[in-house]
Motif scaffolding. Sequence first.
Motif, PDB file in Angstrom:
ATOM      1  N   HIS A 164      41.751  62.039  40.635  1.00  0.00           N
ATOM      2  CA  HIS A 164      41.896  60.757  41.318  1.00  0.00           C
ATOM      3  C   HIS A 164      40.594  59.963  41.207  1.00  0.00           C
ATOM      4  O   HIS A 164      39.503  60.536  41.332  1.00  0.00           O
ATOM      5  N   PRO A 165      40.659  58.646  40.963  1.00  0.00           N
ATOM      6  CA  PRO A 165      39.430  57.843  40.790  1.00  0.00           C
ATOM      7  C   PRO A 165      38.481  57.932  41.978  1.00  0.00           C
ATOM      8  O   PRO A 165      37.266  58.012  41.791  1.00  0.00           O
ATOM      9  N   THR A 166      39.017  57.907  43.197  1.00  0.00           N
ATOM     10  CA  THR A 166      38.146  57.986  44.370  1.00  0.00           C
ATOM     11  C   THR A 166      37.428  59.325  44.428  1.00  0.00           C
ATOM     12  O   THR A 166      36.219  59.386  44.694  1.00  0.00           O
ATOM     13  N   CYS A 167      38.156  60.394  44.177  1.00  0.00           N
ATOM     14  CA  CYS A 167      37.541  61.725  44.173  1.00  0.00           C
ATOM     15  C   CYS A 167      36.531  61.843  43.041  1.00  0.00           C
ATOM     16  O   CYS A 167      35.470  62.467  43.195  1.00  0.00           O
ATOM     17  N   SER A 168      36.835  61.253  41.903  1.00  0.00           N
ATOM     18  CA  SER A 168      35.919  61.291  40.771  1.00  0.00           C
ATOM     19  C   SER A 168      34.608  60.605  41.104  1.00  0.00           C
ATOM     20  O   SER A 168      33.536  60.995  40.626  1.00  0.00           O
ATOM     21  N   CYS A 169      34.696  59.564  41.937  1.00  0.00           N
ATOM     22  CA  CYS A 169      33.477  58.885  42.371  1.00  0.00           C
ATOM     23  C   CYS A 169      32.612  59.815  43.215  1.00  0.00           C
ATOM     24  O   CYS A 169      31.388  59.798  43.107  1.00  0.00           O
ATOM     25  N   VAL A 170      33.249  60.621  44.049  1.00  0.00           N
ATOM     26  CA  VAL A 170      32.512  61.594  44.857  1.00  0.00           C
ATOM     27  C   VAL A 170      31.858  62.634  43.960  1.00  0.00           C
ATOM     28  O   VAL A 170      30.706  63.037  44.177  1.00  0.00           O
ATOM     29  N   PHE A 171      32.569  63.067  42.904  1.00  0.00           N
ATOM     30  CA  PHE A 171      32.035  64.076  42.001  1.00  0.00           C
ATOM     31  C   PHE A 171      30.726  63.621  41.355  1.00  0.00           C
ATOM     32  O   PHE A 171      29.859  64.436  41.055  1.00  0.00           O
ATOM     33  N   LYS A 172      30.594  62.325  41.122  1.00  0.00           N
ATOM     34  CA  LYS A 172      29.399  61.818  40.462  1.00  0.00           C
ATOM     35  C   LYS A 172      28.139  61.968  41.308  1.00  0.00           C
ATOM     36  O   LYS A 172      27.037  61.814  40.800  1.00  0.00           O
ATOM     37  N   ASN A 173      28.300  62.243  42.593  1.00  0.00           N
ATOM     38  CA  ASN A 173      27.157  62.335  43.492  1.00  0.00           C
ATOM     39  C   ASN A 173      26.805  63.778  43.851  1.00  0.00           C
ATOM     40  O   ASN A 173      26.215  64.031  44.896  1.00  0.00           O
ATOM     41  N   LEU A 174      27.168  64.714  42.982  1.00  0.00           N
ATOM     42  CA  LEU A 174      26.844  66.119  43.244  1.00  0.00           C
ATOM     43  C   LEU A 174      25.343  66.333  43.390  1.00  0.00           C
ATOM     44  O   LEU A 174      24.896  67.136  44.208  1.00  0.00           O
ATOM     45  N   ASN A 175      24.546  65.615  42.593  1.00  0.00           N
ATOM     46  CA  ASN A 175      23.090  65.730  42.716  1.00  0.00           C
ATOM     47  C   ASN A 175      22.630  65.421  44.139  1.00  0.00           C
ATOM     48  O   ASN A 175      21.762  66.093  44.691  1.00  0.00           O
ATOM     49  N   LEU A 176      23.204  64.377  44.728  1.00  0.00           N
ATOM     50  CA  LEU A 176      22.849  63.994  46.089  1.00  0.00           C
ATOM     51  C   LEU A 176      23.215  65.087  47.074  1.00  0.00           C
ATOM     52  O   LEU A 176      22.437  65.396  47.996  1.00  0.00           O
ATOM     53  N   PHE A 177      24.378  65.700  46.897  1.00  0.00           N
ATOM     54  CA  PHE A 177      24.828  66.741  47.819  1.00  0.00           C
ATOM     55  C   PHE A 177      23.907  67.965  47.748  1.00  0.00           C
ATOM     56  O   PHE A 177      23.606  68.579  48.775  1.00  0.00           O
ATOM     57  N   LEU A 178      23.470  68.304  46.545  1.00  0.00           N
ATOM     58  CA  LEU A 178      22.554  69.440  46.404  1.00  0.00           C
ATOM     59  C   LEU A 178      21.182  69.107  46.984  1.00  0.00           C
ATOM     60  O   LEU A 178      20.519  69.968  47.561  1.00  0.00           O
ATOM     61  N   ALA A 179      20.762  67.853  46.837  1.00  0.00           N
ATOM     62  CA  ALA A 179      19.482  67.436  47.424  1.00  0.00           C
ATOM     63  C   ALA A 179      19.530  67.538  48.948  1.00  0.00           C
ATOM     64  O   ALA A 179      18.529  67.896  49.587  1.00  0.00           O
ATOM     65  N   LEU A 180      20.690  67.246  49.545  1.00  0.00           N
ATOM     66  CA  LEU A 180      20.832  67.366  50.997  1.00  0.00           C
ATOM     67  C   LEU A 180      20.704  68.823  51.440  1.00  0.00           C
ATOM     68  O   LEU A 180      20.140  69.112  52.504  1.00  0.00           O
ATOM     69  N   ILE A 181      21.225  69.735  50.635  1.00  0.00           N
ATOM     70  CA  ILE A 181      21.095  71.161  50.968  1.00  0.00           C
ATOM     71  C   ILE A 181      19.635  71.587  50.928  1.00  0.00           C
ATOM     72  O   ILE A 181      19.160  72.342  51.786  1.00  0.00           O
ATOM     73  N   ILE A 182      18.902  71.095  49.921  1.00  0.00           N
ATOM     74  CA  ILE A 182      17.468  71.417  49.854  1.00  0.00           C
ATOM     75  C   ILE A 182      16.747  70.811  51.051  1.00  0.00           C
ATOM     76  O   ILE A 182      15.842  71.424  51.627  1.00  0.00           O
ATOM     77  N   PHE A 183      17.141  69.593  51.426  1.00  0.00           N
ATOM     78  CA  PHE A 183      16.544  68.955  52.596  1.00  0.00           C
ATOM     79  C   PHE A 183      16.797  69.784  53.847  1.00  0.00           C
ATOM     80  O   PHE A 183      15.935  69.881  54.731  1.00  0.00           O
ATOM     81  N   ASN A 184      17.970  70.402  53.941  1.00  0.00           N
ATOM     82  CA  ASN A 184      18.264  71.263  55.081  1.00  0.00           C
ATOM     83  C   ASN A 184      17.317  72.450  55.142  1.00  0.00           C
ATOM     84  O   ASN A 184      16.922  72.888  56.229  1.00  0.00           O
ATOM     85  N   SER A 185      16.936  72.974  53.977  1.00  0.00           N
ATOM     86  CA  SER A 185      15.986  74.094  53.950  1.00  0.00           C
ATOM     87  C   SER A 185      14.593  73.656  54.382  1.00  0.00           C
ATOM     88  O   SER A 185      13.773  74.500  54.759  1.00  0.00           O
ATOM     89  N   ILE A 186      14.322  72.355  54.347  1.00  0.00           N
ATOM     90  CA  ILE A 186      13.059  71.825  54.856  1.00  0.00           C
ATOM     91  C   ILE A 186      13.128  71.654  56.369  1.00  0.00           C
ATOM     92  O   ILE A 186      12.152  71.891  57.089  1.00  0.00           O
ATOM     93  N   VAL A 187      14.300  71.265  56.865  1.00  0.00           N
ATOM     94  CA  VAL A 187      14.471  71.008  58.291  1.00  0.00           C
ATOM     95  C   VAL A 187      14.612  72.305  59.091  1.00  0.00           C
ATOM     96  O   VAL A 187      14.165  72.386  60.250  1.00  0.00           O
ATOM     97  N   ASP A 188      15.202  73.341  58.509  1.00  0.00           N
ATOM     98  CA  ASP A 188      15.437  74.594  59.235  1.00  0.00           C
ATOM     99  C   ASP A 188      14.180  75.166  59.891  1.00  0.00           C
ATOM    100  O   ASP A 188      14.232  75.561  61.062  1.00  0.00           O
ATOM    101  N   PRO A 189      13.036  75.253  59.176  1.00  0.00           N
ATOM    102  CA  PRO A 189      11.835  75.781  59.848  1.00  0.00           C
ATOM    103  C   PRO A 189      11.410  74.933  61.044  1.00  0.00           C
ATOM    104  O   PRO A 189      10.892  75.477  62.034  1.00  0.00           O
ATOM    105  N   LEU A 190      11.622  73.621  60.981  1.00  0.00           N
ATOM    106  CA  LEU A 190      11.249  72.744  62.091  1.00  0.00           C
ATOM    107  C   LEU A 190      12.121  73.002  63.315  1.00  0.00           C
ATOM    108  O   LEU A 190      11.661  72.903  64.457  1.00  0.00           O
ATOM    109  N   ILE A 191      13.386  73.362  63.087  1.00  0.00           N
ATOM    110  CA  ILE A 191      14.326  73.581  64.196  1.00  0.00           C
ATOM    111  C   ILE A 191      14.211  74.987  64.768  1.00  0.00           C
ATOM    112  O   ILE A 191      14.175  75.185  65.991  1.00  0.00           O
TER     113      ILE A 191
END
Length: 318
Positions: free
Chosen positions: A271-298
Amino acid sequence: MMPAQGPQRRLLDSLNSTPTATPYLGLATNQTGPWCLQVSIPDGLFLSLGLVSLVENVLVVVAIAKNHNLHSPMYCFICCLALSDLLVSVSIVLETTVILLLEAGALATQAAVMQQLDNVIDVLICGSMVSSLCFLVAIAVDRYISIFYALRYHSIVTLSRARWAIMAIWVASILSSTLFIAYYNHTAVLLCLVTFFLAMLALMAVLYVHMLTRACHHAQGITRLHKKQRPTHQGFCLKGAATLTILLGIFFLCWGPFFLHLTLIVLCPQHPTCSCVFKNLNLFLALIIFNSIVDPLIYAFRSQELRMTLKEVLLCSW
């Protein structure tokens, strides 16, 4: 050369030896319209986030290992969470570095060797993600027991049981990540991962909401005992609710998009809308790395004793 779809499987894409990790993406991404928003995440940003997370979590592990007063079950879980986040960072840094070397022509090797290396890194990334989620829940369970079973806490959560739980989490994470990488194109595997994430999110939410409710009732009792005004009790509950919202909100915002990506692969791969989401996989992985930065603070740096130990480590006061 196949288009890059994020750090995972990009080593193989660079060598043009295999398709991308998600078989649906190559077809689906061509069907997006001009309205599709794609957030570009450069490799340098992955490298920078990974290095920051690497430094933070190494400091947590070193501080806990140095101070024997921090060798309790709770800090063991926090240490393992830091190790999981550390593995995420190491995996991303390693793969991004190899990608940059390949693009610069500074690294030459056989495609078969690179395929094996990529499989190992993918297992490492997936396993560290699964273990990170498990240890987040383990910390929530530990806090829950410490509140609702305070008198029996030390008999329930012993160091021996904590070690067995830690061992079970690591073994399960390695096995499940190996199966995922081996059968990544099977719908059942993706559904299992999504179900796992939803179960972890629901369990954390139930535990923390129950703990907040108990804390509010306790504060209300103290207020009645000392005949204080209601705003004091309300202020405590509002502060607790805000903390809970931040804790669960960060967890959902950092991990949710990636598992939404997996869900859409199953539900609407073309589906075109879902395909648009697929293009942002880099962003989703960057958010996971960001979570590993926030975890020690919490979970780690809020401890005064850990901060004091960390200060000693940084000042080389052994």
